[in-house]
Motif scaffolding. Structure first.
Motif, PDB file in Angstrom:
ATOM      1  N   PHE A   1      18.304   3.772   6.552  1.00  0.00           N
ATOM      2  CA  PHE A   1      16.798   3.935   6.948  1.00  0.00           C
ATOM      3  C   PHE A   1      15.892   4.874   5.839  1.00  0.00           C
TER       4      PHE A   1
ATOM      5  N   SER B   1       4.493   0.703   8.343  1.00  0.00           N
ATOM      6  CA  SER B   1       4.347   1.659   9.283  1.00  0.00           C
ATOM      7  C   SER B   1       2.610   2.350   9.002  1.00  0.00           C
TER       8      SER B   1
ATOM      9  N   GLN C   1       9.352   3.412  11.318  1.00  0.00           N
ATOM     10  CA  GLN C   1       9.985   2.252  11.823  1.00  0.00           C
ATOM     11  C   GLN C   1       8.984   1.281  11.823  1.00  0.00           C
TER      12      GLN C   1
ATOM     13  N   PRO D   1      15.016   4.986  16.177  1.00  0.00           N
ATOM     14  CA  PRO D   1      15.985   4.014  15.874  1.00  0.00           C
ATOM     15  C   PRO D   1      17.261   3.863  16.700  1.00  0.00           C
TER      16      PRO D   1
END
Length: 410
Positions: free
Chosen positions: A264, A247, A282, A46
């Protein structure tokens, strides 16, 4: 060796029972993992996240106070706090109960879907809708049968909580195909505050499926609150991939929480024999299982598909354990009651039978590791921060809800 990636923003600072005061020894497990001699794949991180660093220092031992809040539960799996101070608690056998602040258990709540209660399967996570006080909607994840050869998969549904019953139950997601014979269902439900939810899934103990984008095993999926697929999911429009996928390359994820400052998603997952991981999934990224792992098979042999501790095109974990705690539920601590814990990540250990505290620096890197409840040795299935600033954990083997705080207050 453990790996921990930096994170860009500072974390927010934010009953009748017998209390036990325990002096908990620190635990480091600082020995490095064996090297394969291969260069690590460069992680895609990130924005603002720094490179990995080495093993953290042991934490200073804490004195904790443990209070038994409720008992008499059969394999409790998850809990959620209601606005009126009660809790909802799932029992893996298929029951959902109210638990009052004094520990009184309700009769089973009616309207819970039929679950496939075999092996690790059954009634799993429970979460309140973000607008629960208006909508009264709750979400449940669970093992659902009906697959070929009697196999099962993880399902997600929602309904309206009306007293001691769930009304208008609707299944909004099914893991496809159904492949589990009793293992690796995941699962945790997390809302992102932007109209979406994440569901962390296991790979049904079918390793290769984690890498297959036309399967929903070993994935984090991202959905709208009604179960539809957000248009900005990373695989939307690809004919060879399920659009629900956020993901992939995960093994068996039983912990998930939203980072309170950055927004997140963080997840925890069981490794095989060694190599339990904490990840920050992510969009569209591959987290390696079973091609890359820091663990080995339960037999002591290498994982057949593994290339090593890294593989081309895969991400390294944010943090990993050389020796598996068998990670379960997880929670960030943000309350003001215990300032020494602010910004820490707490994880339950099933095999290690303890509560793990990972202290994080302002960039999200793990700077120390502490083991709590080591003398009591509970198999901890879930960890939640309560509205009173205490931690609440589910002791699976004892069938209890325990309240955890620092002895002597702040």
């Amino acid at each position: 060796m453990r790996r921990s990636l930096a994170f860009p923003r500072r974390l927010k600072p934010a009953l009748l029972a017998v209390a036990l005061v325990v002096l908990v020894p620190a635990c480091g497990n600082g020995a490095p993992a064996p090297s394969t001699g291969e260069p690590a794949a460069a992680p895609v991180r990130p924005q603002g996240v720094s490179a990995p660093h080495g093993a953290p220092a042991p934490a200073v031992a804490s004195r904790v106070e443990v209070t038994e809040v409720a008992s008499g539960l059969e394999v409790p799996w998850a809990l959620a706090f209601l606005p009126d101070g009660r809790m909802l608690v799932t029992e893996r056998v298929g029951r959902l109960r109210h638990v009052s602040p004094d520990g009184t258990l309700s009769e089973p709540i009616a309207g819970v879907p039929e679950v496939w209660a075999n092996g690790q399967g059954g009634l799993l996570d429970v979460a309140l809708a973000p607008d629960f006080e208006q909508s009264r909607m709750i979400y449940l994840s669970y093992a659902e049968g009906g697959g070929e050869g009697g196999r099962a998969g993880t399902a997600l549904g929602r309904g309206r909580l009306e007293g001691d019953r769930i009304a208008d139950w609707q299944v909004i997601f099914r893991q496809e195909p159904k492949l589990s014979q009793g293992g690796h269902f995941g699962s945790r439900i997390v809302f992102d505050g932007q109209g979406h939810l994440y569901l962390a899934l296991g790979e049904n103990n079918e390793r290769p499926t984690s890498q297959k984008l036309d399967h929903l095993q070993g994935k984090v999926v991202r959905l709208n609150l009604d179960g539809s697929v957000p248009s900005d999911n990373p695989f939307v429009g690809r004919e060879d991939a399920r659009p629900e996928i956020w993901s992939y390359g995960h093994r068996n994820q039983q912990g998930a929480a939203l980072h309170p400052a950055t927004g997140f998603l963080w997840t925890s997952e069981h490794g095989p024999r060694g190599g339990d991981e904490v990840n920050i999934p992510q969009p569209g990224k591959n987290y390696g299982w079973p091609l890359a792992t820091w663990g080995i098979n339960y037999s002591g042999q290498p994982i057949p598909e593994a290339i090593g501790t890294s593989a081309p095109g895969t991400e390294q974990p944010h943090y990993y354990f050389e020796r598996s705690p068998a990670l379960s539920g997880m929670a960030f601590y943000t309350a003001e009651r215990f300032p020494a814990w602010q910004g820490s990540l707490f994880l339950g250990g099933l095999a290690s039978t303890d509560l793990i505290r990972l202290a994080l620096d302002e960039d999200g890197r793990v700077v120390s590791e502490e083991r709590l409840l080591t003398e009591r040795k509970p198999r901890l299935r879930d960890v939640r921060q309560g509205p009173d600033g205490y931690l609440y954990v589910l002791s699976e083997t004892e069938g209890k809800i325990l309240r955890i705080g620092l002895a002597g207050g702040p």
